[in-house]
Design an enzyme around this catalytic site. Structure first.
Site, PDB file in Angstrom:
ATOM      1  N   ASP A  13     -12.605  72.103  34.797  1.00 56.79           N
ATOM      2  CA  ASP A  13     -12.903  73.026  33.698  1.00 56.79           C
ATOM      3  C   ASP A  13     -13.744  74.153  34.285  1.00 56.79           C
ATOM      4  O   ASP A  13     -14.252  74.051  35.411  1.00 56.79           O
ATOM      5  CB  ASP A  13     -13.676  72.284  32.594  1.00 56.79           C
ATOM      6  CG  ASP A  13     -14.067  73.218  31.451  1.00 56.79           C
ATOM      7  OD1 ASP A  13     -13.161  73.836  30.868  1.00 56.79           O
ATOM      8  OD2 ASP A  13     -15.265  73.368  31.167  1.00 56.79           O
ATOM      9  N   SER A  14     -13.940  75.201  33.496  1.00 59.92           N
ATOM     10  CA  SER A  14     -14.799  76.295  33.942  1.00 59.92           C
ATOM     11  C   SER A  14     -16.266  75.873  34.025  1.00 59.92           C
ATOM     12  O   SER A  14     -17.050  76.531  34.691  1.00 59.92           O
ATOM     13  CB  SER A  14     -14.664  77.462  32.963  1.00 59.92           C
ATOM     14  OG  SER A  14     -14.890  77.005  31.643  1.00 59.92           O
ATOM     15  N   TYR A  45     -14.374  81.330  31.730  1.00 60.07           N
ATOM     16  CA  TYR A  45     -13.006  81.745  32.010  1.00 60.07           C
ATOM     17  C   TYR A  45     -12.402  82.477  30.793  1.00 60.07           C
ATOM     18  O   TYR A  45     -11.451  83.242  30.940  1.00 60.07           O
ATOM     19  CB  TYR A  45     -12.120  80.522  32.304  1.00 60.07           C
ATOM     20  CG  TYR A  45     -12.274  79.894  33.673  1.00 60.07           C
ATOM     21  CD1 TYR A  45     -13.258  80.309  34.579  1.00 60.07           C
ATOM     22  CD2 TYR A  45     -11.429  78.862  34.067  1.00 60.07           C
ATOM     23  CE1 TYR A  45     -13.375  79.704  35.827  1.00 60.07           C
ATOM     24  CE2 TYR A  45     -11.531  78.265  35.315  1.00 60.07           C
ATOM     25  CZ  TYR A  45     -12.510  78.685  36.191  1.00 60.07           C
ATOM     26  OH  TYR A  45     -12.618  78.090  37.427  1.00 60.07           O
ATOM     27  N   GLY A  46     -12.938  82.182  29.624  1.00 60.63           N
ATOM     28  CA  GLY A  46     -12.308  82.620  28.368  1.00 60.63           C
ATOM     29  C   GLY A  46     -12.237  84.117  28.173  1.00 60.63           C
ATOM     30  O   GLY A  46     -11.446  84.605  27.367  1.00 60.63           O
ATOM     31  N   CYS A  76      -9.731  72.745  30.672  1.00 57.81           N
ATOM     32  CA  CYS A  76     -10.053  74.061  30.111  1.00 57.81           C
ATOM     33  C   CYS A  76      -8.830  74.619  29.369  1.00 57.81           C
ATOM     34  O   CYS A  76      -7.743  74.737  29.951  1.00 57.81           O
ATOM     35  CB  CYS A  76     -10.434  74.986  31.261  1.00 57.81           C
ATOM     36  SG  CYS A  76     -10.848  76.644  30.743  1.00 57.81           S
ATOM     37  N   THR A  78      -8.368  77.664  28.357  1.00 52.37           N
ATOM     38  CA  THR A  78      -7.990  78.973  28.889  1.00 52.37           C
ATOM     39  C   THR A  78      -7.145  78.806  30.149  1.00 52.37           C
ATOM     40  O   THR A  78      -6.104  79.455  30.309  1.00 52.37           O
ATOM     41  CB  THR A  78      -9.245  79.819  29.189  1.00 52.37           C
ATOM     42  OG1 THR A  78     -10.100  79.804  28.044  1.00 52.37           O
ATOM     43  CG2 THR A  78      -8.880  81.241  29.540  1.00 52.37           C
ATOM     44  N   GLU A 155     -23.318  75.483  23.874  1.00 52.12           N
ATOM     45  CA  GLU A 155     -24.119  75.239  25.080  1.00 52.12           C
ATOM     46  C   GLU A 155     -25.612  75.263  24.779  1.00 52.12           C
ATOM     47  O   GLU A 155     -26.396  74.549  25.400  1.00 52.12           O
ATOM     48  CB  GLU A 155     -23.749  76.244  26.183  1.00 52.12           C
ATOM     49  CG  GLU A 155     -22.341  76.002  26.673  1.00 52.12           C
ATOM     50  CD  GLU A 155     -22.040  76.548  28.058  1.00 52.12           C
ATOM     51  OE1 GLU A 155     -22.956  77.024  28.749  1.00 52.12           O
ATOM     52  OE2 GLU A 155     -20.853  76.484  28.433  1.00 52.12           O
ATOM     53  N   CYS A 188     -10.414  74.947  22.199  1.00 55.60           N
ATOM     54  CA  CYS A 188     -11.411  75.274  23.225  1.00 55.60           C
ATOM     55  C   CYS A 188     -12.261  74.030  23.441  1.00 55.60           C
ATOM     56  O   CYS A 188     -12.585  73.320  22.477  1.00 55.60           O
ATOM     57  CB  CYS A 188     -12.292  76.434  22.758  1.00 55.60           C
ATOM     58  SG  CYS A 188     -13.681  76.798  23.867  1.00 55.60           S
ATOM     59  N   THR A 189     -12.631  73.803  24.695  1.00 62.98           N
ATOM     60  CA  THR A 189     -13.395  72.594  25.048  1.00 62.98           C
ATOM     61  C   THR A 189     -14.691  72.452  24.261  1.00 62.98           C
ATOM     62  O   THR A 189     -15.156  71.343  24.032  1.00 62.98           O
ATOM     63  CB  THR A 189     -13.780  72.667  26.536  1.00 62.98           C
ATOM     64  OG1 THR A 189     -14.351  73.963  26.806  1.00 62.98           O
ATOM     65  CG2 THR A 189     -12.581  72.436  27.425  1.00 62.98           C
ATOM     66  N   HIS A 190     -15.300  73.583  23.871  1.00 59.47           N
ATOM     67  CA  HIS A 190     -16.625  73.529  23.252  1.00 59.47           C
ATOM     68  C   HIS A 190     -16.588  73.235  21.752  1.00 59.47           C
ATOM     69  O   HIS A 190     -17.591  72.848  21.179  1.00 59.47           O
ATOM     70  CB  HIS A 190     -17.337  74.871  23.447  1.00 59.47           C
ATOM     71  CG  HIS A 190     -17.791  75.128  24.851  1.00 59.47           C
ATOM     72  ND1 HIS A 190     -16.922  75.151  25.911  1.00 59.47           N
ATOM     73  CD2 HIS A 190     -19.027  75.375  25.356  1.00 59.47           C
ATOM     74  CE1 HIS A 190     -17.593  75.415  27.022  1.00 59.47           C
ATOM     75  NE2 HIS A 190     -18.876  75.544  26.711  1.00 59.47           N
TER      76      HIS A 190
HETATM   77  N1  DGL Z   1     -13.497  75.855  28.854  1.00 55.35           N
HETATM   78  C1  DGL Z   1     -13.134  77.058  28.157  1.00 55.35           C
HETATM   79  C2  DGL Z   1     -11.916  76.788  27.267  1.00 55.35           C
HETATM   80  O1  DGL Z   1     -11.661  75.679  26.838  1.00 55.35           O
HETATM   81  C3  DGL Z   1     -14.300  77.596  27.345  1.00 55.35           C
HETATM   82  C4  DGL Z   1     -15.426  78.149  28.179  1.00 55.35           C
HETATM   83  C5  DGL Z   1     -15.022  79.339  29.028  1.00 55.35           C
HETATM   84  O2  DGL Z   1     -14.748  80.416  28.453  1.00 55.35           O
HETATM   85  O3  DGL Z   1     -14.960  79.193  30.223  1.00 55.35           O
HETATM   86  O4  DGL Z   1     -11.176  77.694  27.000  1.00 55.35           O
END
Ligand code: DGL
Length: 273
Positions: A13-14, A45-46, A76, A78, A155, A188-190
């Site tokens: 993941d990022s 990464y998003g 991730c 993205t 976060e 999205c992971t978050h």
């Molecule tokens: N992990 C990214 C996603 O699921 C979110 C965080 C990022 O933008 O890197 O898209």
């Protein structure tokens, strides 16, 4: 490349976000060993271009291959949205993203055939969820909305109360929910960390779909098909790699994983070309 059923599952993941996917994997496949790589030096990464995210994704994959992983999970959203074809072409192991499984679960969940997807600007602009949903079933009406502020809120641990509720209402109430959707994909992971707030704003008629659990089920299928499922608990180990210094990953990551992270090793990525 040698691997067998004792080999670990590689997850990247990022940053910390993919730990929500790792958590789902650990729950679904508790005997499996894992190596998780968070590209904390390059997060987020998003908001980056598909070209750059693909370059970073290939470097993450190369680093995990050195650990002899038997399957690569692109946690991730993205990276799943933009880099899967390049990863599948470049790697000698199966590659599982979160978008296909999430879209399949969402298509099964909706009764009104009206869905919404929320994610990073990169994921939404790529149209990957929209395409994956159309591939699962025709006739679905799909609405999409980028919700970039959810990432820093998660976060920071601001997952309850007035501030996330206001942000969620601003993103969702106007266009998206006015469309009468009955299913909302957390792309999205978050976003699973904000699920309660999002659910409250969306209301009881909307079902939230978490791609992490759907992806974990898909990894189980992929390993079972290849007779690569671990059956031995004695060998289970979990390792964490990061590209920036580990302190913040260990602290923030514990909330995403739902348990403490004992340590993480800092590595350098080798970008191709
Ligand atoms: N992990 C990214 C996603 O699921 C979110 C965080 C990022 O933008 O890197 O898209």
């Amino acid at each position: 490349m040698r691997f067998d059923r004792h080999s670990p599952i590689g997850v990247f993941d990022s940053g910390v976000g993919g730990l929500t996917v790792l958590k789902a994997l650990m729950e679904r496949l508790p005997l499996e060993s894992t190596v998780y790589l968070g590209d904390t030096a390059r997060v987020p990464y998003g908001t980056k271009s598909g070209e750059v995210v693909t370059k970073y994704s290939l470097a993450n994959a190369d680093a995990l291959l050195e650990y002899g992983v038997k399957v690569l999970v692109v946690a991730c959203n993205t990276a799943s949205a933009v880099a899967l074809p390049a990863l599948r072409e470049a790697l000698p192991i199966p590659v599982v993203g979160v978008i296909g499984p999430g879209a399949a679960l969402a298509a099964q969940t909706t009764k009104s055939n009206k869905l919404a997807v929320i994610g990073t600007p990169g994921t939404i602009a790529s149209g990957a969820y929209q395409q994956a949903l159309a591939a699962v079933r025709g006739g679905l009406e799909v609405h999409a909305q980028a919700c970039p502020l959810f990432v820093p809120l998660a976060e920071e641990g601001w997952t309850e109360g007035e501030v996330p509720a206001l942000v969620a209402a601003r993103y969702l109430s106007g266009g998206l929910l006015a469309e009468g959707v009955d299913t909302l994909v957390l792309g999205c992971t978050h976003y699973p960390l904000l699920a309660e707030v999002i659910q409250r704003v969306a209301g009881p008629t909307v079902t939230l779909v978490d791609s992490a659990r759907a992806a974990a089920d898909h990894v189980a299928e992929v390993l079972a098909e290849r007779d690569l499922l671990e059956r031995d608990a004695k060998t289970t180990e979990h390792h964490y790699l990061v590209t920036d210094t580990p302190a913040r990953f260990i602290e923030v990551g514990a909330r995403f994983l739902g348990k403490p992270i004992a340590g993480a090793k800092q590595i350098d990525l080798k970008l191709r070309g």
